[in-house]
Design an enzyme around this catalytic site. Sequence first.
Site, PDB file in Angstrom:
ATOM      1  N   SER A 143     -43.810  70.395 -27.529  1.00 25.27           N
ATOM      2  CA  SER A 143     -44.857  70.247 -26.517  1.00 25.27           C
ATOM      3  C   SER A 143     -46.233  70.582 -27.091  1.00 25.27           C
ATOM      4  CB  SER A 143     -44.560  71.143 -25.318  1.00 25.27           C
ATOM      5  OG  SER A 143     -44.807  72.488 -25.632  1.00 25.27           O
ATOM      6  N   LYS A 179     -48.336  76.806 -23.869  1.00 30.47           N
ATOM      7  CA  LYS A 179     -49.219  75.693 -23.516  1.00 30.47           C
ATOM      8  C   LYS A 179     -50.670  76.109 -23.688  1.00 30.47           C
ATOM      9  CE  LYS A 179     -46.208  73.396 -20.139  1.00 30.47           C
ATOM     10  NZ  LYS A 179     -45.368  72.968 -21.254  1.00 30.47           N
TER      11      LYS A 179
END
Lengths: 219, 219
Positions: A143, A179
């Site tokens: 990610s 993230k």
Amino acid sequence: MEELTKKQRAILDYMKAHVAEHTYWPSIRDIQAKFRFASTNAVFGHLQALERKGVLQRIPGAARAYKIVPEVVADLSDNVIRYEGPGDDAIELNGIPLVGHIAAGFPDYTESSGVLNTMQAPISEGSRRRAPQAFALRVRGDSMIDADIHDGDTVIIEPGQAKHGDIVAALIDGETTLKRLIKQGNKTYLQAANQNYPDLTPVQSLVIQGIAKSVVKSI
Amino acid sequence: MEELTKKQRAILDYMKAHVAEHTYWPSIRDIQAKFRFASTNAVFGHLQALERKGVLQRIPGAARAYKIVPEVVADLSDNVIRYEGPGDDAIELNGIPLVGHIAAGFPDYTESSGVLNTMQAPISEGSRRRAPQAFALRVRGDSMIDADIHDGDTVIIEPGQAKHGDIVAALIDGETTLKRLIKQGNKTYLQAANQNYPDLTPVQSLVIQGIAKSVVKSI
DNA sequence: ATGTTCTATGAAAACTTGTTCACTGTCAAG
DNA sequence: CTTGACAGTGAACAAGTTTTCATAGAACAT
């Protein structure tokens, strides 16, 4: 997992800090002096409790001789960290030590069967450097591929005030993900740095566990 | 800097290994048993010598309480490692610990004024993991820019048999550089991974100090 | 030869440290 | 109210550990 009392936590932290600062363990009387106990037996009882609760291992009869047991096990698979209790399978203290400005101390990282176990790093109160409580996590998943963080890399997480644009380990709705933090106005989003991932996940309850300060890559 | 005798070196190494394996220092009697001395005083004398020679610091009266002093200081500036003796300026034990599979032990890295001091890492004989003697070096210069190793990064060097294509820390004509190892037939070259650098430096006397296994990058 | 340093033995002293025992008070659960 | 878990005092003991003292052989330079 039994919870530690406030004093037990304080004593354990002091012991870790003592190791971090001096590179050797405190004696029972050192701890006694620190907490102004009138009797060594007060310390003795707490040490027994710490051992019974599985966070400290004493070496009977030996002076200034202890081992610590990792308290938190984190498995970052598919970009998600799952916390597990300790004491299940055998944990070795050999592992990946901390990267960053952490004072002399014991590495609190253990790798076993693809799981990078972490533990709050001991803080040296006498250390003039920062980066307290830093820990490392192995990344599984892609990610963050656009931020040059790939599967198998190890990121170093440090607590701190996260700014817009920081890559953070954030606890979202019970799960922790890695993230990028996006602040727009008074709203906060988390963004996966991968063009194939959906963008700008809105966050309900956001707990930033730390900021990714550096990444360890294999050559 | 006075040189250590063989036995003194062995004892110092054992002490480091003991810390690495057990997370606490050995007692004098532990050392005595390990080396089969008939008297504790034999160990005592060696410890005095180690302290006098500046590589070990004892805490008088305290049991299992020592500090180690970095023995080698390496400064990798402009892609060159210069070795300096210890004892000149104050050295703190807080610093950058080892990255990689190093057993629990004391971080042997110190950063002071842009110089990353390194020391041979303690090896745990009881450790089932490899990576003995690994150490870290901060990179200055851009000779490895094509290998994604930039100025300011920290590379982790591990001893071992270098193969063709490995990035090695090599001692060339008295200076150590970080380059890629190229073997053609029975000839050996070192290649800077930067298109702007001249290619394929032929090597006269080649001493590989270790192989760069991983690199630590700031985010 | 002679003194010095290094290494070691053997025993004991002195100190540090972990451990145990008896007893007290607090606080919440049953 | 009683019980039990928890936290603590105070003192003493036992073991662990460092340190000192006396002695001696080997290696080595003077």
